[in-house]
Design an enzyme around this catalytic site. Structure first.
Site, mmCIF file in Angstrom:
data_model
loop_
_atom_site.group_PDB
_atom_site.id
_atom_site.type_symbol
_atom_site.label_atom_id
_atom_site.label_comp_id
_atom_site.label_asym_id
_atom_site.label_seq_id
_atom_site.Cartn_x
_atom_site.Cartn_y
_atom_site.Cartn_z
ATOM 1 C CB SER A 19 19.738 36.474 14.960
ATOM 2 O OG SER A 19 20.293 36.335 13.683
ATOM 3 C CG ASP A 78 25.407 31.071 15.482
ATOM 4 O OD1 ASP A 78 25.090 30.855 14.297
ATOM 5 O OD2 ASP A 78 25.028 32.080 16.114
ATOM 6 C CG HIS A 107 21.443 31.578 15.300
ATOM 7 N ND1 HIS A 107 22.508 32.447 15.224
ATOM 8 C CD2 HIS A 107 20.378 32.271 14.814
ATOM 9 C CE1 HIS A 107 22.118 33.589 14.701
ATOM 10 N NE2 HIS A 107 20.822 33.519 14.460
#
Length: 505
Positions: A173, A429, A454
């Site tokens: 991320s 995601d 994710h």
């Protein structure tokens, strides 16, 4: 991006239409991790870090204690590579305990593993309780964080006798973004980067502002078109109740602790509910997890089953959100302003000091101007334009946002001259389409994971892993092994050339 919600109990509860009390227990059990349950594989340490790397006036500078975790369990000391996780917006233990692929690969390549905590998060607070005052918060920047990591790498390599050990950075991320930036900014120190679920394009202001919530909606549509349609209609019903000022009905339908009394309260409820569906989409893993709260396996499917019950749609909407907000089963009502805080990140900043830190970053360098509209997505119309961001951030933090700053500093989509970066993204995601989905060169490799949520590939192996993530990890391991070997060969050649030069003289 930050949607972390912390709970203390361990049982998932699915809400009944009658309210939040006396709810039946689910057979799905979760293990809760207290502070004393840190993984013994890692040792927690602190590094004396420079406050401001770009201020050479020592009279106005100082140091702070930056936390990092280290595991030398598998390391071939002085020879094995160094795997360095570029910590992102949270407590570093949360990432270390949910990134098992790194330690698994370390066992294969005999690597030292380091997880470094990002300044202003977790326990790495440069000014303690005053860290989020103005102007102290001003040293919370991407540039300072990258310099922190570079200094830690250099110093630990020196201390550990690892000067010739190749360094590979990992991140998920925002942490994946930082891994990309480390390779771009410090290629002399970092031989390669695995950037999992790194939205380096959308956070630099590139792309469609409608993309994120459209992709959240797509996750639910994949389970069942009737599911996303039910969510869309439920929000329309809530909107009508708000317009009618039927606040009593809203309180009852959503089991709110306090009766709403204004359009602002209804808008806050929109945000709280939308945030729950965002978390479910991001963490649509095929097994139970305790990364962001306690979630069951395939949480999007679980939510869709609730949304498609024959009962009242508003109750179904509440119960689907309860998968995120009341996994413990202990809440008797929803605290509208206690469970969710609106901020400069429409996907959610999270709560507490970590939420403050991410809000500041979303006001300065990280652009997150995403919107929902109930047309291309299933959520109520909620805008967050550049103008709205500028107004909010000026009022909240006394800062002026700089649109395009990350493009200027870290290349935006002009990455073709870089090398040795893996961009992995999962099709489940909602952040994926804000990142790099196509390979840019033989050494700038995009790995797309059809069944991945994710940064699923960073998680440790699990019997429920889909074939696509197993294959992705094998590909990542092969590339990283090649990078490590190439760096060793480069160093050997360098020393041979140096030796030849010395002999001639």
């Amino acid at each position: 991006m930050r949607n972390f919600v912390h709970f203390v109990a361990v049982t998932l509860t699915v809400f009944c239409p009658d309210g939040l009390e006396g709810l039946p227990r689910s057979p799905v059990q979760f293990r809760s991790r207290g502070a004393e349950e840190n993984d013994p594989e890692f040792t927690e340490k602190y590094f004396s870090q420079t406050l401001d790397h770009f201020n050479f006036n020592s009279a106005f500078n100082g140091t702070f204690s930056q936390r990092y975790l280290v595991s030398d369990k598998s390391w071939d000391k002085g020879f094995g590579p160094i795997f360095f996780y570029t910590g992102n917006e949270g407590d570093i233990w949360d990432f270390a305990l949910n990134s098992g692929f790194i330690t698994e690969l370390a066992a294969t390549l005999r690597a030292l593993v380091i997880f470094a905590e990002h300044r202003y998060y977790g326990k790495s607070l440069p000014f303690g309780k005053d860290s989020f005052n103005i102007p102290e918060v001003g040293l919370l920047t991407v540039e300072q964080a990258l310099a922190d990591y570079a200094i830690i790498i250099a110093e630990l390599k020196r201390q550990l006798g690892a000067t010739d050990c190749p360094v590979i950075v990992f991140g998920g991320s925002y942490g994946g973004m930082l891994s990309v930036y480390m390779r771009l900014r410090y290629p002399n120190m970092v031989s390669g980067a695995l950037a999992a679920s790194a939205p380096i394009l959308s956070t630099a202001g590139l792309g469609d502002s409608r993309q994120f919530f459209r992709d959240v909606t797509t996750d639910f549509e994949k389970v069942s078109p009737d599911c996303s349609a039910a969510v869309r209609v439920a929000f329309q019903q809530l909107k009508q109740l708000g317009e009618d000022k039927d606040y009593g009905r809203i309180q009852t339908a959503f089991s709110l602790c306090a009766r709403p009394s204004s359009e602002r309260d209804v808008y806050q409820l929109y945000g709280l509910l939308r945030n729950a569906f965002t978390v479910l989409a991001m963490l649509d893993y095929p097994y139970n997890t305790s990364f962001i709260g306690q979630l069951p396996a395939n949480p999007v499917k679980v939510a869709c089953e609730l949304m498609q019950r024959p009962s009242d749609l508003l109750s179904n909407l509440r119960d689907a959100a309860g998968i995120v907000y009341n996994s413990s089963g202990l809440l008797s009502c929803f605290d509208l302003y206690g469970l969710y805080v609106q901020c400069a990140d429409p996907s959610g900043c999270g709560l507490g000091l970590n939420g403050l830190a991410w809000d500041y970053q979303a006001c300065t360098e990280v652009e997150l101007c995403y919107e929902s509209n109930n047309v291309t997505d299933m959520f109520p119309p909620m805008t967050f334009t550049e103008t709205e961001r500028e107004v909010y951030c000026s009022k909240r933090w006394n800062v002026t946002s700089r649109p395009g700053w990350l493009r200027t500093q870290y290349w935006g989509d002009a990455l073709s001259s870089a090398s040795n970066i893996i961009f992995s993204n999962g099709d489940l995601d909602p952040w994926a389409n804000g990142g790099v989905r196509s390979s840019l060169s033989p050494s700038l490799v995009a790995i797309n994971i059809p069944e991945g949520a994710h940064h699923l590939d960073l998680r440790g192996s699990n019997p429920a892993d889909p074939a696509s993530v197993i294959g992705a990890r094998k590909w990542e391991a092969k590339l990283i092994s090649q990078w490590v070997e190439a760096e060793r060969n480069r160093l050997q050649k360098k020393y041979k050339d140096c030796h030849k030069t010395t002999k001639r003289h």
